[in-house]
Design a protein around this motif. Structure first.
Motif, PDB file in Angstrom:
ATOM      1  N   LEU A 179      -3.427  -7.357  -8.419  1.00 25.31           N
ATOM      2  CA  LEU A 179      -2.166  -8.027  -8.697  1.00 25.31           C
ATOM      3  C   LEU A 179      -1.441  -7.356  -9.868  1.00 25.31           C
ATOM      4  CD1 LEU A 179      -0.063 -10.261  -8.478  1.00 25.31           C
ATOM      5  CD2 LEU A 179      -1.612 -11.759  -9.768  1.00 25.31           C
ATOM      6  N   VAL A 180      -2.178  -7.028 -10.917  1.00 24.05           N
ATOM      7  CA  VAL A 180      -1.555  -6.395 -12.077  1.00 24.05           C
ATOM      8  C   VAL A 180      -1.077  -4.990 -11.736  1.00 24.05           C
ATOM      9  CG1 VAL A 180      -1.919  -5.555 -14.429  1.00 24.05           C
ATOM     10  CG2 VAL A 180      -2.864  -7.762 -13.743  1.00 24.05           C
ATOM     11  N   VAL A 181      -1.907  -4.215 -11.056  1.00 25.76           N
ATOM     12  CA  VAL A 181      -1.516  -2.849 -10.697  1.00 25.76           C
ATOM     13  C   VAL A 181      -0.278  -2.863  -9.803  1.00 25.76           C
ATOM     14  CG1 VAL A 181      -2.207  -0.827  -9.342  1.00 25.76           C
ATOM     15  CG2 VAL A 181      -3.783  -1.813 -11.013  1.00 25.76           C
ATOM     16  N   THR A 182      -0.254  -3.734  -8.826  1.00 21.35           N
ATOM     17  CA  THR A 182       0.912  -3.829  -7.953  1.00 21.35           C
ATOM     18  C   THR A 182       2.150  -4.232  -8.747  1.00 21.35           C
ATOM     19  OG1 THR A 182      -0.479  -4.423  -6.066  1.00 21.35           O
ATOM     20  CG2 THR A 182       1.852  -4.959  -5.903  1.00 21.35           C
ATOM     21  N   SER A 183       1.992  -5.148  -9.679  1.00 21.33           N
ATOM     22  CA  SER A 183       3.115  -5.577 -10.516  1.00 21.33           C
ATOM     23  C   SER A 183       3.623  -4.433 -11.377  1.00 21.33           C
ATOM     24  CB  SER A 183       2.691  -6.754 -11.401  1.00 21.33           C
ATOM     25  OG  SER A 183       2.313  -7.871 -10.621  1.00 21.33           O
TER      26      SER A 183
ATOM     27  N   SER B 270      -1.804 -10.394   1.570  1.00 18.73           N
ATOM     28  CA  SER B 270      -2.646  -9.783   2.597  1.00 18.73           C
ATOM     29  C   SER B 270      -2.581  -8.269   2.491  1.00 18.73           C
ATOM     30  CB  SER B 270      -2.214 -10.227   3.996  1.00 18.73           C
ATOM     31  OG  SER B 270      -0.941  -9.691   4.319  1.00 18.73           O
ATOM     32  N   ILE B 271      -3.606  -7.599   2.949  1.00 21.96           N
ATOM     33  CA  ILE B 271      -3.640  -6.143   2.847  1.00 21.96           C
ATOM     34  C   ILE B 271      -2.718  -5.487   3.859  1.00 21.96           C
ATOM     35  CG2 ILE B 271      -5.529  -5.633   4.465  1.00 21.96           C
ATOM     36  CD1 ILE B 271      -5.182  -4.192   0.902  1.00 21.96           C
ATOM     37  N   ASP B 272      -2.426  -6.163   4.980  1.00 22.33           N
ATOM     38  CA  ASP B 272      -1.587  -5.561   6.032  1.00 22.33           C
ATOM     39  C   ASP B 272      -0.166  -6.110   6.057  1.00 22.33           C
ATOM     40  OD1 ASP B 272      -1.947  -8.081   7.047  1.00 22.33           O
ATOM     41  OD2 ASP B 272      -2.839  -7.433   8.944  1.00 22.33           O
ATOM     42  N   GLY B 273       0.200  -6.935   5.075  1.00 21.55           N
ATOM     43  CA  GLY B 273       1.561  -7.441   4.963  1.00 21.55           C
ATOM     44  C   GLY B 273       1.856  -8.692   5.756  1.00 21.55           C
TER      45      GLY B 273
ATOM     46  N   HIS C 223       5.133   6.688  -0.176  1.00 23.56           N
ATOM     47  CA  HIS C 223       3.880   6.475   0.538  1.00 23.56           C
ATOM     48  C   HIS C 223       3.392   5.031   0.433  1.00 23.56           C
ATOM     49  CE1 HIS C 223       2.816  11.054   0.377  1.00 23.56           C
ATOM     50  NE2 HIS C 223       3.956  10.784   0.988  1.00 23.56           N
ATOM     51  N   ASP C 224       4.090   4.211  -0.350  1.00 21.86           N
ATOM     52  CA  ASP C 224       3.812   2.780  -0.388  1.00 21.86           C
ATOM     53  C   ASP C 224       4.664   2.036   0.620  1.00 21.86           C
ATOM     54  OD1 ASP C 224       2.781   0.362  -1.190  1.00 21.86           O
ATOM     55  OD2 ASP C 224       3.759   0.311  -3.133  1.00 21.86           O
ATOM     56  N   LEU C 225       5.804   2.638   0.980  1.00 21.64           N
ATOM     57  CA  LEU C 225       6.789   1.936   1.802  1.00 21.64           C
ATOM     58  C   LEU C 225       6.744   2.258   3.284  1.00 21.64           C
ATOM     59  CD1 LEU C 225       9.894   2.283  -0.552  1.00 21.64           C
ATOM     60  CD2 LEU C 225       8.674   0.165  -0.019  1.00 21.64           C
TER      61      LEU C 225
ATOM     62  N   ILE D 273       6.418  -3.043  -1.539  1.00 19.40           N
ATOM     63  CA  ILE D 273       5.806  -2.320  -2.651  1.00 19.40           C
ATOM     64  C   ILE D 273       4.612  -3.158  -3.061  1.00 19.40           C
ATOM     65  CG2 ILE D 273       6.096  -1.452  -5.002  1.00 19.40           C
ATOM     66  CD1 ILE D 273       9.007  -1.002  -4.444  1.00 19.40           C
ATOM     67  N   ASP D 274       3.481  -2.855  -2.457  1.00 15.52           N
ATOM     68  CA  ASP D 274       2.268  -3.655  -2.648  1.00 15.52           C
ATOM     69  C   ASP D 274       1.061  -2.794  -3.027  1.00 15.52           C
ATOM     70  OD1 ASP D 274       1.955  -2.347  -0.268  1.00 15.52           O
ATOM     71  OD2 ASP D 274       1.623  -4.128   0.954  1.00 15.52           O
ATOM     72  N   GLY D 275       1.343  -1.551  -3.456  1.00 15.06           N
ATOM     73  CA  GLY D 275       0.251  -0.676  -3.847  1.00 15.06           C
ATOM     74  C   GLY D 275      -0.588  -0.203  -2.688  1.00 15.06           C
ATOM     75  N   SER D 276      -0.024  -0.171  -1.466  1.00 16.47           N
ATOM     76  CA  SER D 276      -0.821   0.205  -0.299  1.00 16.47           C
ATOM     77  C   SER D 276      -1.296   1.647  -0.374  1.00 16.47           C
ATOM     78  CB  SER D 276      -0.031  -0.036   0.988  1.00 16.47           C
ATOM     79  OG  SER D 276       1.163   0.708   1.012  1.00 16.47           O
ATOM     80  N   MET D 277      -0.605   2.527  -1.111  1.00 13.95           N
ATOM     81  CA  MET D 277      -1.087   3.901  -1.247  1.00 13.95           C
ATOM     82  C   MET D 277      -2.336   3.962  -2.125  1.00 13.95           C
ATOM     83  SD  MET D 277       1.267   2.982  -3.432  1.00 13.95           S
ATOM     84  CE  MET D 277       2.366   3.338  -4.787  1.00 13.95           C
ATOM     85  N   VAL D 278      -2.540   2.903  -2.906  1.00 19.89           N
ATOM     86  CA  VAL D 278      -3.745   2.800  -3.736  1.00 19.89           C
ATOM     87  C   VAL D 278      -4.838   2.019  -3.002  1.00 19.89           C
ATOM     88  CG1 VAL D 278      -4.700   1.947  -5.914  1.00 19.89           C
ATOM     89  CG2 VAL D 278      -2.373   2.895  -5.845  1.00 19.89           C
ATOM     90  N   TYR D 279      -4.455   0.920  -2.341  1.00 18.73           N
ATOM     91  CA  TYR D 279      -5.430  -0.006  -1.769  1.00 18.73           C
ATOM     92  C   TYR D 279      -5.555   0.065  -0.252  1.00 18.73           C
ATOM     93  CZ  TYR D 279      -5.094  -2.009  -6.429  1.00 18.73           C
ATOM     94  OH  TYR D 279      -5.108  -2.186  -7.791  1.00 18.73           O
TER      95      TYR D 279
END
Length: 713
Positions: free
Chosen positions: A356-360, A126-129, A203-205, A267-273
């Protein structure tokens, strides 16, 4: 003649080791470290440090293991850097000999296996965790209360700021953090990417942004402060507002004020997405799974010149904006590959597979490159799978104190470098790079990323550059702030416990004297003059004052707090890449370093394999000319056929003509320099002679050998 290291035969990524950070020297060895053995940070299997890995190195370890006299003052017998000398060390040398690679080889992007792109997963993060933890749906999601490892320490036990009896945060900053930047570079050879990636991941955390019109918690400025009160009015303050608290808290000593995380804790790439649907959708084109980007390959900007990204802080400095841009490019590159290989894939499928790949990749780089560089190899337990009982929430001690260690590592300038390691344009002061994202339209991101890999960062300590301590976001009186004072004041605002109480909460013994925190006598005296007692030290100050651990760039408590957070963040994430990808997909992700990712998405070439380390070396010999047979070239003879000259002074000069370092040849005529703090042009000079060798250090992992001098006598 300009000397460049010879290019060697390439090897595939499958044969390459992932380089990790290894300790160069220590600020102070702790009691438990005195039994440790020496380790060669530049080439761990080169036990006798002669520039070669041979059977002699393995034999030296075996002999040392059975000898009462270790001779470790001249040998590096701890090959695997575990603080012990054992058969494992000899085995690593033997394996290295069998591989036949004497020195780290050049990277070759053409040999890189492509990333295996997973199929559309059956379940999407999910985008909001929310929903990550099935039993505890909200864990790690937006809006969760920050965790406290130590009890809240508010002045009144409820919500009043802590530290009422402590000096002003600005006074503490003035006494402890003014620095001479030229004398404080990382003693472990960490690069500027340490602070670039640290801010990116921060900024992701977590985000606990204060409200624009929130309750004031202004920082008192000492009368006559040269920057903030030059007129000596005694009325100057550094403006600051309190962090909002969780509704319903702060009502009694049994219910003290608590802060909350405004983004996801994963760490889910939230600063990107982004961390909410609205932000995530605003960043997408909804065509081919791609994210919005300008024709020049930059993140779009709004009318005020701020970039439009997943995190509101993406424009804070150009280095951060550059790394944000890099990952949007990688997303779109992956989207293009997926669309080409699977024409039937929908926009949503392409977007989610790329995400998924970027977050990984972000997770892998963080755990396999960044954290080992900061904490050492053994700080975090090996991954053993997802644990639903682990709450990944952000700890107040982590976000408000420990993970702000990176503020001390920033240099006071931002630079630009070309692929040959030379400056491509003049540096700019860091204070001029705040909220200046539009500059990337002229410079691009390539030269900035190359610069970050090519210079050493400042040491992790209490020293902080002027741009952050006096000019953060503007000059004093016109928006300028003091980040050190703000770190201290924010800890007091959050009621974060003092340093000693935090030690106890994390399972460490309390310190009783200042010299148990730091071996630096001057710093001990300053801490005593400010705080009076070891039981009253602001947490951030205590963490930054700590002597570093033997294998790390942070102290004992700082390392524990950071390791605890990242271990919980990983183990409590059901969608962590090692828990959702296949073995082959995991392997392809882990073989893609940050250096690879940069080279895939920019024109940058020739980066060192681990861009978090800037550890270059120059070495050669001083040879007696009369020992050479007629018409021979030194490089064509074995070392034992040449007679070295001891006691000769050799100097290292930088491109501006400044003396960087000097050394003396050893008993075999060998010399070396490991004191280059950045890439570029250097000159090696035989002291009291006109004889020089020009050399170009092109990347942060350069090992240049064979810079030999002939002397007559």
């Amino acid at each position: 003649m300009l000397f460049r290291s010879k290019r060697r035969k390439k090897r595939s990524a499958r044969e390459r080791r992932l380089l990790r950070c290894e300790s160069l020297e220590h600020r102070q060895l702790l009691a438990a470290d005195f039994g440790g053995y020496r380790h060669n940070v530049y080439d761990s299997e080169d036990v006798n440090d002669d520039g070669r890995v041979s059977a002699m190195d393995a034999l030296l370890i075996i002999n040392a293991m059975t000898s009462e006299t270790t001779h470790d003052e001249i040998m590096f017998t701890d090959v695997n850097d575990d603080g012990r000398r054992s058969a494992l060390d000899a085995l690593r040398v033997i394996n290295r000999i069998e591989r036949g690679d004497v020195f780290p080889l050049d990277r070759d992007l053409d040999d890189e296996p492509s990333i295996q792109i997973p199929e559309m997963p059956s379940e999407i993060r999910s985008i909001d965790g929310t929903g990550n933890n099935i039993q505890n749906d909200a864990w790690g999601s937006v809006g969760q209360t920050l965790i406290r490892s130590a009890p809240a320490a508010y002045g009144d036990g409820i919500s009043m700021p802590a530290g009422a009896d402590r000096p002003s945060a600005r006074e503490v900053s003035n006494v402890l953090s003014e620095m001479n930047t030229s004398e404080s570079l990382s003693d472990r050879g960490l690069s500027a990417f340490v602070y670039v990636w640290g801010q990116f991941i921060d900024h992701d955390l977590g985000l606990s942004e204060s409200e624009e019109h929130g309750k004031a918690i202004d920082i008192v400025v000492p009368t006559g402060d040269p920057w903030f009160d030059p007129a000596g009015t005694g009325e100057a303050v550094i403006p600051m507002t309190r962090t909002p608290i969780v509704e319903g808290t702060g009502t009694s000593v049994d219910n003290p004020a608590e802060q909350f995380n405004q983004i996801t804790a994963y760490i889910d790439g939230s600063m990107v997405y982004g961390s909410d649907i609205g932000t995530a959708e605003a960043l997408r084109t909804f065509e081919g799974g791609r994210m919005a980007m300008s024709d020049e390959g930059l993140i779009p900007m709004d009318a005020s010149g701020m970039v439009i990204a997943g995190d509101v802080r993406a424009s804070e400095n150009v280095g951060l904006t550059a790394i944000q841009t890099l990952f949007v490019r990688e997303h779109n590159r992956l989207a293009g590959d997926i669309a080409a290989s699977d024409p039937e894939a929908t926009d949503e499928e392409i977007y989610q597979r790329s995400r998924l790949v970027v977050t990984s990749l972000i997770q892998s780089i963080t755990y396999n490159e960044f954290l080992p560089a900061i904490l050492g190899e053994q700080a975090i337990d090996s991954y053993s799978g997802y644990d639903a009982s682990v709450n990944p929430g952000i700890a107040n001690e982590f976000s408000t104190a420990a993970f702000r260690f990176g503020h001390s590592t920033l240099r006071d300038e931002v630079g630009f470098m070309s692929n040959d390691g030379r400056e491509s344009q003049d540096e700019m002061e860091l204070k001029d790079a705040f909220f200046h994202a539009s500059m990337l339209e002229e410079t691009g991101i390539d030269s900035l990323l190359k610069y970050d890999a090519s210079v050493q960062c400042q040491e992790v300590d209490l020293g902080v550059v002027d741009s952050l301590r006096n000019f953060l976001f503007g000059p004093p009186g016109a928006g300028g702030l003091d980040l050190v004072a703000m770190n201290i004041q924010r800890g007091r605002d959050h009621g974060v416990s003092d340093y000693n109480a935090a030690r106890e909460a994390y399972g460490l013994p309390r310190v009783e004297t200042f010299d148990q925190i730091t071996g630096e006598v001057d710093l001990q005296q300053k801490l005593a003059s400010l705080y009076g007692s070891v039981d009253n030290i602001d947490l951030w100050v205590g963490l930054m004052a700590e002597d570093h651990q033997r294998e790390a760039s942070v102290g004992e408590l700082a390392g524990l707090i950071i390791a605890d957070q990242f271990q919980r963040t990983r183990d409590g994430d059901r969608f962590f890449y090692k828990n959702v990808l296949t073995d082959s997909e995991i392997e392809s992700i882990e073989r893609s370093t940050l250096a690879d990712l940069i080279e895939r998405n920019t024109s940058v070439e020739g980066l060192q394999e681990n861009v978090f380390l800037m550890q270059a070396e120059i070495r050669g010999r001083v040879i007696l000319a009369s020992s050479l047979p007629p018409s021979t070239i030194p490089g064509e003879l074995r070392e034992d056929e040449m007679r070295g000259v001891a006691g000769v002074v050799i100097e290292l000069i930088d491109g501006s003509g400044k003396l960087v370092d000097s050394t003396t040849s050893d008993g075999h005529g060998n010399y070396r320099f490991r004191s280059m703090s950045e890439t570029g042009d250097y000159q090696v000079r035989l002291s009291e002679s006109d004889e020089t060798i020009d050399v170009l250090v092109a990347h942060g992992g350069e090992r240049i050998r064979g810079l030999d001098f002939l002397v007559f006598g």
